[in-house]
Enzyme design. Sequence first.
Site, PDB file in Angstrom:
ATOM      1  N   HIS A 165      -6.243  34.757 -28.067  1.00 53.94           N
ATOM      2  CA  HIS A 165      -6.220  33.372 -28.525  1.00 53.94           C
ATOM      3  C   HIS A 165      -6.868  32.452 -27.470  1.00 53.94           C
ATOM      4  O   HIS A 165      -7.668  31.576 -27.799  1.00 53.94           O
ATOM      5  CB  HIS A 165      -4.759  32.975 -28.796  1.00 53.94           C
ATOM      6  CG  HIS A 165      -4.565  31.551 -29.195  1.00 53.94           C
ATOM      7  ND1 HIS A 165      -4.425  31.149 -30.507  1.00 53.94           N
ATOM      8  CD2 HIS A 165      -4.469  30.422 -28.450  1.00 53.94           C
ATOM      9  CE1 HIS A 165      -4.254  29.836 -30.546  1.00 53.94           C
ATOM     10  NE2 HIS A 165      -4.273  29.363 -29.312  1.00 53.94           N
ATOM     11  N   GLU A 166      -6.565  32.695 -26.204  1.00 48.09           N
ATOM     12  CA  GLU A 166      -7.158  31.881 -25.133  1.00 48.09           C
ATOM     13  C   GLU A 166      -8.667  32.115 -25.032  1.00 48.09           C
ATOM     14  O   GLU A 166      -9.436  31.177 -24.864  1.00 48.09           O
ATOM     15  CB  GLU A 166      -6.509  32.194 -23.783  1.00 48.09           C
ATOM     16  CG  GLU A 166      -5.034  31.838 -23.678  1.00 48.09           C
ATOM     17  CD  GLU A 166      -4.746  30.372 -23.921  1.00 48.09           C
ATOM     18  OE1 GLU A 166      -5.547  29.516 -23.483  1.00 48.09           O
ATOM     19  OE2 GLU A 166      -3.732  30.074 -24.573  1.00 48.09           O
ATOM     20  N   GLU A 207      -6.539  25.278 -32.997  1.00 52.31           N
ATOM     21  CA  GLU A 207      -5.529  26.337 -32.948  1.00 52.31           C
ATOM     22  C   GLU A 207      -5.782  27.382 -34.031  1.00 52.31           C
ATOM     23  O   GLU A 207      -5.696  28.578 -33.793  1.00 52.31           O
ATOM     24  CB  GLU A 207      -4.124  25.753 -33.121  1.00 52.31           C
ATOM     25  CG  GLU A 207      -3.627  24.990 -31.914  1.00 52.31           C
ATOM     26  CD  GLU A 207      -3.710  25.791 -30.631  1.00 52.31           C
ATOM     27  OE1 GLU A 207      -3.328  26.969 -30.642  1.00 52.31           O
ATOM     28  OE2 GLU A 207      -4.195  25.258 -29.634  1.00 52.31           O
ATOM     29  N   ASP A 251      -6.744  31.282 -33.486  1.00 51.84           N
ATOM     30  CA  ASP A 251      -5.955  32.372 -34.075  1.00 51.84           C
ATOM     31  C   ASP A 251      -6.857  33.334 -34.839  1.00 51.84           C
ATOM     32  O   ASP A 251      -6.767  34.551 -34.675  1.00 51.84           O
ATOM     33  CB  ASP A 251      -4.911  31.814 -35.055  1.00 51.84           C
ATOM     34  CG  ASP A 251      -3.763  31.116 -34.336  1.00 51.84           C
ATOM     35  OD1 ASP A 251      -3.557  31.394 -33.142  1.00 51.84           O
ATOM     36  OD2 ASP A 251      -3.077  30.298 -34.974  1.00 51.84           O
TER      37      ASP A 251
HETATM   38 ZN   LIG Z   1      -4.249  27.447 -28.533  1.00 55.91          ZN
END
Ligand SMILES: [Zn+2]
Length: 473
Positions: free
Chosen positions: A125-126, A190, A194
Amino acid sequence: MFQRLILLCLLLCAPWAAAQRLPELGDTSAAAISPGDERRLGENIMREIRRDPAYLDDPEVADYVDKLGNRLVAHSDSARQKFEFFAVRDPQINAFALPGGFIGVHTGLILAAQSESEIAGVLAHEVAHVTQRHIARMLDQQSQSQVLSIAALALAILAARSDSQVGEAAMAFGQASVIQSQLNFTRENEREADRVGLQMLDGAGFDPRGMAGFFERLQRATRLYEGGAPSYLRTHPLTFERIGDIQNRIEQKPYRQVADSLDFHLIRAKLRAESGTASDAVAFFENSLQERKFLSEAASRYGLVASLIRARDFGRARREIPALVKTESPIIATLECRLADAAGETDRALDCYQRARRVHPGYRALFDGHFAQLVQSRRATEALQLIDTRLRSEPNDPRLYRQQAKAHAALGNRLQQHRAQGEAYVRTGELGAAMEQMQFALKTGEGDFYQLSAIEARLRELRRLQAEQNRKR
Ligand SMILES: [Zn+2]
């Protein structure tokens, strides 16, 4: 660290920001900060982080995290840059991305994860925040107002480590609320992180359920935290909708059982053995072995020996070794040598390092241990030979030059000590400090004509290099 980092950022980032002539963006989504600038900014921040005591300068943990992260990056379609993953000693559950592909993970997260796929999920995710240029865009939006950009950037880093001081630091800028709104990734960011992260996770052969499982547990844990959400959730707002989205994506994939690596278990045991008091750590592993409550028996045995070394119960640690070394791993081999080392058995330790390095020649922790043991036992000349061999294959590793400086210091070679220290600074990009060391070397009154001319030539070269860098800024 907090105030210092903001201060540092004011010093480093302000000239950087001032030098940026950012074009008007209009409605284009492309970020205006170039990848090169982003990397340089990240390197400046990393230089400060590496000096922080919380930065985990342990080659075993560092190599594990970096290898895991880069396995994900290898399965990203859009990673066009270098990534560096590192660990921070902090019990908070958190991971964070800095500008330029530097990704930090807290030891608290490694210990809280129930599988390797869970850590991989958070890292993926990062990585996605970086490859999708979310950070670049965040920086760019703030270029309108330099001050805000500086503060928000510093805070983005600090948010990694939630503490009341973050709030204080923000207040110091008098713009806490504005900054807070700049700090979080957007919901769209976000969701994209994802989606892209899941692809990476899947491609790299991890269990995609790891991501959803971990986020879900975090959200449940949030209700139990009195002081608010774990720091991770502050920078990555987590909603039911987001978890639902991830679950929908996963459901379309066939079920896959993924075994955790031995390294995962051993690294966690190592971190566990180092946390709390030594006697608590011993009790924890004793209990897990007695009740057979473990995911990996070898890792529990490893943790017990590591804890016993910490408790300085060397006799018992030694009795545990035969059962442990049946499992083949450089991490276990290193622990065996560390035991002899800690118990003050110099010859046995040297012999152990030598043998183990023949089996695992590239392994950094064994090299470091062997080197330190040689210097300690007044065999610094041999230690220098070790370094020379290694420098041939890794000429840009600043650690090797710092070790070289240490060995020269042990031998009383002050000229060579400063020269080596200078070369270490060159490799961390600190040219000012490097030139200072070269000047110290010249003033020691040591060395022959050839050595002194070589250092003078190097000094001229560094001056030229610095002038060139200043022109670029
Ligand atoms: Zn995030």
